[in-house]
Scaffold this motif. Structure first.
Motif, PDB file in Angstrom:
ATOM      1  N   ARG A 144      -2.025   6.236  -3.168  1.00 42.19           N
ATOM      2  CA  ARG A 144      -2.777   6.211  -1.913  1.00 42.19           C
ATOM      3  C   ARG A 144      -1.899   6.559  -0.708  1.00 42.19           C
ATOM      4  O   ARG A 144      -2.292   7.349   0.144  1.00 42.19           O
ATOM      5  CB  ARG A 144      -3.409   4.829  -1.723  1.00 42.19           C
ATOM      6  CG  ARG A 144      -4.602   4.615  -2.646  1.00 42.19           C
ATOM      7  CD  ARG A 144      -5.110   3.201  -2.543  1.00 42.19           C
ATOM      8  NE  ARG A 144      -6.329   2.994  -3.306  1.00 42.19           N
ATOM      9  CZ  ARG A 144      -6.835   1.790  -3.548  1.00 42.19           C
ATOM     10  NH1 ARG A 144      -6.239   0.695  -3.094  1.00 42.19           N
ATOM     11  NH2 ARG A 144      -7.955   1.658  -4.234  1.00 42.19           N
ATOM     12  N   LEU A 145      -0.715   5.969  -0.672  1.00 45.45           N
ATOM     13  CA  LEU A 145       0.158   6.225   0.486  1.00 45.45           C
ATOM     14  C   LEU A 145       0.499   7.702   0.621  1.00 45.45           C
ATOM     15  O   LEU A 145       0.506   8.254   1.711  1.00 45.45           O
ATOM     16  CB  LEU A 145       1.467   5.440   0.343  1.00 45.45           C
ATOM     17  CG  LEU A 145       1.497   3.993   0.798  1.00 45.45           C
ATOM     18  CD1 LEU A 145       2.860   3.380   0.502  1.00 45.45           C
ATOM     19  CD2 LEU A 145       1.182   3.881   2.288  1.00 45.45           C
ATOM     20  N   PHE A 184       2.420  -5.967  -2.931  1.00 41.36           N
ATOM     21  CA  PHE A 184       1.549  -5.300  -1.956  1.00 41.36           C
ATOM     22  C   PHE A 184       0.311  -4.733  -2.675  1.00 41.36           C
ATOM     23  O   PHE A 184      -0.814  -4.835  -2.182  1.00 41.36           O
ATOM     24  CB  PHE A 184       2.328  -4.175  -1.250  1.00 41.36           C
ATOM     25  CG  PHE A 184       1.599  -3.576  -0.083  1.00 41.36           C
ATOM     26  CD1 PHE A 184       1.514  -4.260   1.131  1.00 41.36           C
ATOM     27  CD2 PHE A 184       1.001  -2.329  -0.190  1.00 41.36           C
ATOM     28  CE1 PHE A 184       0.834  -3.710   2.210  1.00 41.36           C
ATOM     29  CE2 PHE A 184       0.315  -1.769   0.891  1.00 41.36           C
ATOM     30  CZ  PHE A 184       0.231  -2.459   2.092  1.00 41.36           C
ATOM     31  N   GLN A 188      -2.698  -6.658  -1.226  1.00 45.20           N
ATOM     32  CA  GLN A 188      -3.224  -5.910  -0.081  1.00 45.20           C
ATOM     33  C   GLN A 188      -3.941  -4.618  -0.512  1.00 45.20           C
ATOM     34  O   GLN A 188      -5.118  -4.429  -0.233  1.00 45.20           O
ATOM     35  CB  GLN A 188      -2.074  -5.594   0.907  1.00 45.20           C
ATOM     36  CG  GLN A 188      -2.424  -4.612   2.007  1.00 45.20           C
ATOM     37  CD  GLN A 188      -3.510  -5.133   2.943  1.00 45.20           C
ATOM     38  OE1 GLN A 188      -3.567  -6.319   3.249  1.00 45.20           O
ATOM     39  NE2 GLN A 188      -4.400  -4.249   3.385  1.00 45.20           N
ATOM     40  N   CYS A 189      -3.223  -3.768  -1.212  1.00 44.14           N
ATOM     41  CA  CYS A 189      -3.804  -2.468  -1.580  1.00 44.14           C
ATOM     42  C   CYS A 189      -4.499  -2.630  -2.944  1.00 44.14           C
ATOM     43  O   CYS A 189      -4.117  -2.044  -3.938  1.00 44.14           O
ATOM     44  CB  CYS A 189      -2.700  -1.414  -1.639  1.00 44.14           C
ATOM     45  SG  CYS A 189      -3.349   0.251  -1.711  1.00 44.14           S
ATOM     46  N   PRO A 194     -10.023  -2.313  -0.458  1.00 46.01           N
ATOM     47  CA  PRO A 194      -8.879  -2.928   0.231  1.00 46.01           C
ATOM     48  C   PRO A 194      -9.170  -3.035   1.733  1.00 46.01           C
ATOM     49  O   PRO A 194      -9.948  -2.245   2.269  1.00 46.01           O
ATOM     50  CB  PRO A 194      -7.733  -1.953  -0.049  1.00 46.01           C
ATOM     51  CG  PRO A 194      -8.383  -0.657  -0.383  1.00 46.01           C
ATOM     52  CD  PRO A 194      -9.729  -0.962  -0.960  1.00 46.01           C
ATOM     53  N   CYS A 196      -8.256  -1.975   4.578  1.00 44.47           N
ATOM     54  CA  CYS A 196      -7.409  -0.945   5.188  1.00 44.47           C
ATOM     55  C   CYS A 196      -7.324  -1.104   6.708  1.00 44.47           C
ATOM     56  O   CYS A 196      -6.284  -0.792   7.305  1.00 44.47           O
ATOM     57  CB  CYS A 196      -7.939   0.435   4.854  1.00 44.47           C
ATOM     58  SG  CYS A 196      -7.879   0.795   3.102  1.00 44.47           S
ATOM     59  N   CYS A 199      -4.489  -3.173   7.495  1.00 51.90           N
ATOM     60  CA  CYS A 199      -3.271  -2.914   6.705  1.00 51.90           C
ATOM     61  C   CYS A 199      -2.140  -2.425   7.612  1.00 51.90           C
ATOM     62  O   CYS A 199      -2.346  -1.552   8.466  1.00 51.90           O
ATOM     63  CB  CYS A 199      -3.587  -1.869   5.631  1.00 51.90           C
ATOM     64  SG  CYS A 199      -2.133  -1.376   4.702  1.00 51.90           S
ATOM     65  N   LEU A 201       0.133  -0.505   6.897  1.00 49.49           N
ATOM     66  CA  LEU A 201       0.559   0.873   6.621  1.00 49.49           C
ATOM     67  C   LEU A 201      -0.541   1.887   6.881  1.00 49.49           C
ATOM     68  O   LEU A 201      -0.411   3.060   6.529  1.00 49.49           O
ATOM     69  CB  LEU A 201       1.026   0.984   5.158  1.00 49.49           C
ATOM     70  CG  LEU A 201       2.343   0.272   4.825  1.00 49.49           C
ATOM     71  CD1 LEU A 201       2.639   0.353   3.336  1.00 49.49           C
ATOM     72  CD2 LEU A 201       3.518   0.874   5.608  1.00 49.49           C
ATOM     73  N   ASN A 202      -1.638   1.468   7.515  1.00 47.27           N
ATOM     74  CA  ASN A 202      -2.774   2.398   7.634  1.00 47.27           C
ATOM     75  C   ASN A 202      -2.456   3.649   8.473  1.00 47.27           C
ATOM     76  O   ASN A 202      -3.023   4.707   8.246  1.00 47.27           O
ATOM     77  CB  ASN A 202      -4.063   1.689   8.094  1.00 47.27           C
ATOM     78  CG  ASN A 202      -3.936   1.044   9.444  1.00 47.27           C
ATOM     79  OD1 ASN A 202      -2.965   1.285  10.163  1.00 47.27           O
ATOM     80  ND2 ASN A 202      -4.904   0.204   9.783  1.00 47.27           N
ATOM     81  N   CYS A 205      -0.821   6.008   5.910  1.00 47.59           N
ATOM     82  CA  CYS A 205      -1.414   6.089   4.574  1.00 47.59           C
ATOM     83  C   CYS A 205      -2.301   7.342   4.436  1.00 47.59           C
ATOM     84  O   CYS A 205      -3.301   7.491   5.143  1.00 47.59           O
ATOM     85  CB  CYS A 205      -2.221   4.831   4.285  1.00 47.59           C
ATOM     86  SG  CYS A 205      -3.111   4.913   2.731  1.00 47.59           S
ATOM     87  N   TYR A 208      -6.058   6.568   3.462  1.00 42.24           N
ATOM     88  CA  TYR A 208      -6.861   5.999   4.558  1.00 42.24           C
ATOM     89  C   TYR A 208      -7.196   7.083   5.581  1.00 42.24           C
ATOM     90  O   TYR A 208      -8.336   7.240   5.999  1.00 42.24           O
ATOM     91  CB  TYR A 208      -6.092   4.848   5.208  1.00 42.24           C
ATOM     92  CG  TYR A 208      -6.876   4.181   6.316  1.00 42.24           C
ATOM     93  CD1 TYR A 208      -8.085   3.553   6.052  1.00 42.24           C
ATOM     94  CD2 TYR A 208      -6.404   4.188   7.635  1.00 42.24           C
ATOM     95  CE1 TYR A 208      -8.823   2.941   7.072  1.00 42.24           C
ATOM     96  CE2 TYR A 208      -7.120   3.586   8.653  1.00 42.24           C
ATOM     97  CZ  TYR A 208      -8.331   2.966   8.364  1.00 42.24           C
ATOM     98  OH  TYR A 208      -9.049   2.365   9.362  1.00 42.24           O
ATOM     99  N   VAL A 213      -9.509   6.678  -0.155  1.00 39.09           N
ATOM    100  CA  VAL A 213      -9.084   5.398  -0.751  1.00 39.09           C
ATOM    101  C   VAL A 213      -9.784   5.138  -2.086  1.00 39.09           C
ATOM    102  O   VAL A 213      -9.165   4.696  -3.055  1.00 39.09           O
ATOM    103  CB  VAL A 213      -9.323   4.228   0.229  1.00 39.09           C
ATOM    104  CG1 VAL A 213      -8.996   2.884  -0.415  1.00 39.09           C
ATOM    105  CG2 VAL A 213      -8.473   4.416   1.478  1.00 39.09           C
TER     106      VAL A 213
HETATM  107  S1  SF4 Z   1      -4.380   1.623   4.283  1.00 43.54           S
HETATM  108 FE1  SF4 Z   1      -3.614   2.616   2.464  1.00 43.54          FE
HETATM  109  S2  SF4 Z   1      -1.942   1.310   1.799  1.00 43.54           S
HETATM  110 FE2  SF4 Z   1      -3.172   0.122   3.209  1.00 43.54          FE
HETATM  111  S3  SF4 Z   1      -4.628  -0.980   1.901  1.00 43.54           S
HETATM  112 FE3  SF4 Z   1      -5.619   0.918   2.594  1.00 43.54          FE
HETATM  113  S4  SF4 Z   1      -5.205   2.347   0.947  1.00 43.54           S
HETATM  114 FE4  SF4 Z   1      -3.770   0.675   0.672  1.00 43.54          FE
END
Ligand code: SF4
Length: 351
Positions: A144-145, A184, A188-189, A194, A196, A199, A201-202, A205, A208, A213
């Protein structure tokens, strides 16, 4: 890249769950926890881990144990070959490595039941080696990232994930980094919906930002489940019953069971009476078959087992029974490790 790793490790410091194997770097404990956690949820795994370590606190206690003792502890966890392989590996490490796990991935992976994932986990967590751990959680986070659509089931796909995770790890502490990404992914992910929006890291990511996703990681092709039909024969002779050990390379290897006749479909009593094994079991025993049988369906990840339980009382024991089954007192049944299916049957219907 390095910012992402820093964010992940800081997130881990404040969000990690307090799990018993996180209080040690001892390779034996890490190995036990990693093997238990394959195919097992953390909540369930914690109890098994405590029971395991209490019974077998170190490699020598496990190596010197009887496999039946180990299977008893493992009972209910499934995938019993994991326990059998652990027993072999413990013996080998006790005998050939002075009881110490090697500290290199390339050496660890040579042992029975230690695959890519477990070798990387032990090497990084116990010995601080830069070996990225790739489990389902890590694959999901990385896919995903960075928007990776390759399958995790191909060699090329795995290499792409490995390289990406290695780059992300950089010079971060491998133990902390690996656990941070796994945690994580677990908290979280998560696979479905999730959070997002909240999050950390959004902003970086790929999934996202590109509304991918739900598509990443690409779904695994489901393997077809095999359908099997098990007719169990619960033989009672006075206060005794009969069991056998499963020895073939099949599910539940080395666990005990009551006599089993596997067929192409579940059998009725007239059909059973024409079955060769049934004829052998009942010959000259004056069998009294209880009219009502019990049917149960047991679902494993790769097999669906339709089962039927017949109870018969016999007044004589024939040679076939004596040579093929173990006679035990009915009250001692719980001392034998059995599949969850049989345990369920005995808990529900054996009174
Ligand atoms: S933003 Fe990206 S890393 Fe964060 S939970 Fe959503 S999919 Fe996972």
């Amino acid at each position: 890249m390095s910012d992402i790793s820093k964010t992940l490790t800081e997130w881990y410091a404040s969000n990690k769950r307090d799990l018993p194997w996180r209080h040690t770097k001892n390779a034996y404990n890490i190995w036990v926890s990693e093997i238990i956690l394959q195919q097992t949820r953390v909540n369930q795994g914690v109890n098994y881990y405590y029971r395991f370590i209490e019974k077998f606190p170190d490699i020598y206690s496990l190596a010197n144990s009887d496999i039946d003792e180990l299977l008893k502890i493992w009972q209910g966890l499934g995938y019993y070959s994991r326990a059998v392989n652990m027993h072999k590996t413990a013996k080998e490490i006790a005998k050939n490595c002075k009881g110490k796990f090697p500290d290199e991935y390339n050496e660890l992976i040579k042992f029975k039941g230690i695959g890519d994932y477990t070798a990387s986990a032990i090497a990084s967590i116990s010995f601080n080696k830069k070996t990225p751990v790739l489990d389902g959680n890590v694959f999901r986070v990385i896919a995903r990232l960075f928007g990776i659509s390759d399958s995790t089931q191909t060699k090329t796909g795995k290499k792409i994930y490995l390289d990406k995770t290695q780059q992300l790890m950089g010079n971060h502490n491998p133990e902390i980094f690996n656990q941070a990404v796994m945690e994580f992914g677990a908290l979280q992910c998560v696979p479905k919906i999730p959070d997002c929006i909240n999050c950390i890291l959004n902003k970086v990511c790929f999934a996202y930002k590109n509304n991918r996703v739900n598509d990443l990681p690409v779904k695994k092709i489901k393997t077809k489940q095999r359908i099997r039909y098990f007719n169990y024969i619960y033989i009672k002779h006075k206060a005794y019953i009969f069991i056998e050990k499963r020895t073939k390379n099949d599910i539940w290897k080395l666990l005990y069971q009551i006599p089993l006749i596997e067929t192409e479909k579940l059998l009725s009593i007239p059909e059973l009476s024409r079955n060769k094994k049934w004829i052998e079991i009942t010959k000259n025993t004056n069998p009294e078959i209880e009219e009502n049988h019990i049917d149960m369906i047991h679902v494993l990840s790769h097999q669906i087992i339709h089962t039927r339980f017949y109870v018969i009382k016999i007044s004589e024991i024939n040679d076939y029974i004596t040579s093929n089954y173990i006679k035990i007192h009915a009250s001692g049944l719980s001392e034998y490790s059995m599949s969850v299916l049989l345990k369920k049957y005995f808990n529900l219907f054996n009174n």
